[in-house]
Design a protein around this motif. Structure first.
Motif, PDB file in Angstrom:
ATOM      1  N   ARG A 103       0.795  -1.164   0.026  1.00  0.00           N
ATOM      2  CA  ARG A 103      -0.028  -0.006  -0.127  1.00  0.00           C
ATOM      3  C   ARG A 103       0.631   1.242  -0.003  1.00  0.00           C
ATOM      4  NH1 ARG A 103      -0.806   2.572   4.967  1.00  0.00           N
ATOM      5  NH2 ARG A 103       0.041   1.470   6.704  1.00  0.00           N
ATOM      6  N   LEU A 104       0.410   2.405  -0.615  1.00  0.00           N
ATOM      7  CA  LEU A 104       1.148   3.578  -0.604  1.00  0.00           C
ATOM      8  C   LEU A 104       0.604   4.104   0.486  1.00  0.00           C
ATOM      9  CD1 LEU A 104       2.629   5.560  -2.297  1.00  0.00           C
ATOM     10  CD2 LEU A 104       0.638   6.461  -3.550  1.00  0.00           C
ATOM     11  N   VAL A 105       1.447   4.587   1.387  1.00  0.00           N
ATOM     12  CA  VAL A 105       1.410   5.617   2.510  1.00  0.00           C
ATOM     13  C   VAL A 105       1.280   7.120   2.199  1.00  0.00           C
ATOM     14  CG1 VAL A 105       2.443   6.393   4.763  1.00  0.00           C
ATOM     15  CG2 VAL A 105       2.402   4.106   4.023  1.00  0.00           C
ATOM     16  N   GLY A 106       2.140   7.501   1.176  1.00  0.00           N
ATOM     17  CA  GLY A 106       2.146   8.895   0.755  1.00  0.00           C
ATOM     18  C   GLY A 106       2.908   8.940  -0.437  1.00  0.00           C
ATOM     19  N   LEU A 107       2.534   9.962  -1.374  1.00  0.00           N
ATOM     20  CA  LEU A 107       3.004  10.417  -2.400  1.00  0.00           C
ATOM     21  C   LEU A 107       3.293  11.843  -2.500  1.00  0.00           C
ATOM     22  CD1 LEU A 107       4.596   9.712  -5.291  1.00  0.00           C
ATOM     23  CD2 LEU A 107       2.140   9.565  -6.210  1.00  0.00           C
ATOM     24  N   TRP A 108       4.694  12.368  -2.432  1.00  0.00           N
ATOM     25  CA  TRP A 108       4.862  13.623  -2.497  1.00  0.00           C
ATOM     26  C   TRP A 108       5.915  14.198  -3.488  1.00  0.00           C
ATOM     27  CZ3 TRP A 108       5.477  10.571   1.582  1.00  0.00           C
ATOM     28  CH2 TRP A 108       4.571  10.264   2.510  1.00  0.00           C
ATOM     29  N   PHE A 109       5.652  15.605  -3.986  1.00  0.00           N
ATOM     30  CA  PHE A 109       6.634  16.360  -4.921  1.00  0.00           C
ATOM     31  C   PHE A 109       7.880  16.644  -3.829  1.00  0.00           C
ATOM     32  CE2 PHE A 109       8.064  20.436  -6.464  1.00  0.00           C
ATOM     33  CZ  PHE A 109       8.782  19.898  -7.600  1.00  0.00           C
ATOM     34  N   GLU A 110       9.135  16.664  -4.506  1.00  0.00           N
ATOM     35  CA  GLU A 110      10.247  16.993  -3.921  1.00  0.00           C
ATOM     36  C   GLU A 110      10.822  18.029  -4.409  1.00  0.00           C
ATOM     37  OE1 GLU A 110      12.822  13.797  -3.065  1.00  0.00           O
ATOM     38  OE2 GLU A 110      11.947  13.579  -0.969  1.00  0.00           O
ATOM     39  N   ARG A 111      11.046  17.949  -5.580  1.00  0.00           N
ATOM     40  CA  ARG A 111      11.926  19.243  -6.418  1.00  0.00           C
ATOM     41  C   ARG A 111      11.716  19.030  -7.939  1.00  0.00           C
ATOM     42  NH1 ARG A 111      16.743  16.011  -4.434  1.00  0.00           N
ATOM     43  NH2 ARG A 111      17.552  15.104  -6.341  1.00  0.00           N
ATOM     44  N   ALA A 112      12.248  19.935  -8.693  1.00  0.00           N
ATOM     45  CA  ALA A 112      12.323  19.677 -10.136  1.00  0.00           C
ATOM     46  C   ALA A 112      13.646  20.522 -10.544  1.00  0.00           C
ATOM     47  CB  ALA A 112      11.222  20.505 -10.868  1.00  0.00           C
ATOM     48  N   SER A 113      14.047  20.261 -11.697  1.00  0.00           N
ATOM     49  CA  SER A 113      15.257  20.979 -12.319  1.00  0.00           C
ATOM     50  C   SER A 113      14.698  21.024 -13.923  1.00  0.00           C
ATOM     51  CB  SER A 113      16.497  20.263 -12.007  1.00  0.00           C
ATOM     52  OG  SER A 113      16.248  19.006 -12.830  1.00  0.00           O
ATOM     53  N   ALA A 114      14.928  22.325 -14.458  1.00  0.00           N
ATOM     54  CA  ALA A 114      14.666  22.401 -15.848  1.00  0.00           C
ATOM     55  C   ALA A 114      16.078  22.780 -16.385  1.00  0.00           C
ATOM     56  CB  ALA A 114      13.682  23.818 -15.813  1.00  0.00           C
ATOM     57  N   ARG A 115      16.202  22.331 -17.771  1.00  0.00           N
ATOM     58  CA  ARG A 115      17.459  22.841 -18.288  1.00  0.00           C
ATOM     59  C   ARG A 115      17.228  22.596 -19.988  1.00  0.00           C
ATOM     60  NH1 ARG A 115      17.963  17.529 -16.494  1.00  0.00           N
ATOM     61  NH2 ARG A 115      18.812  16.071 -17.801  1.00  0.00           N
TER      62      ARG A 115
END
Length: 137
Positions: A103-115
């Motif tokens: 089971r999935l306890v949680g799903l979260w965005f952490e960071r992004a990088s654009a290039r």
């Protein structure tokens, strides 16, 4: 530690992305867990690398999965790729799909990088990093 939920988590992430109406409106069927050989759409999403660490506890085996979803585009500028990346983030951040295993306890965005990348830096790419906590019940 349990890596047993990895395939189920990837399947759930893929399903969230391919069934998201906002994302489909932007890129159609351009979501891949492996980029096909031959021509690809001008803008597409690819599920990429993953790192997993043990997070077992007294309730049983578990893990934290950190995975990357990339948005890749030939569009001029970053406006298109950022719009698609926002739709990916909206589809995944805080989602709670059922898994085939565990089971999935949680799903979260952490960071992004654009290039810029590719020949003459004509390709725009945004790598979004997510963290998923799973239990292998």
């Amino acid at each position: 530690m349990s890596y047993g939920v990895a395939a189920a988590l990837q399947k759930a992430v893929y399903e969230l992305l391919v069934t998201d109406p906002a994302l489909a409106g932007l890129i159609g069927t351009g979501v891949f867990d492996t980029v096909p050989s031959g021509p690809v759409p001008p803008t597409y999403v690819a599920i990429g690398p993953e790192e997993v660490r043990d997070r077992s506890d007294g309730t049983g085996p578990g893990a934290v999965h950190r995975f990357t979803v990339s948005v890749i585009s030939e569009a001029e500028g970053f406006a298109t790729v950022k719009t698609v990346a926002a739709a990916v983030g909206d589809a995944l951040n805080g989602a709670s799909p059922a898994l085939d295993r565990g089971r999935l306890v949680g799903l979260w965005f952490e960071r992004a990088s654009a290039r810029r990348t590719g020949q003459a830096e004509r390709i725009r790419r945004i790598d979004l990093r997510f963290r998923a906590r799973v239990q292998d019940d």
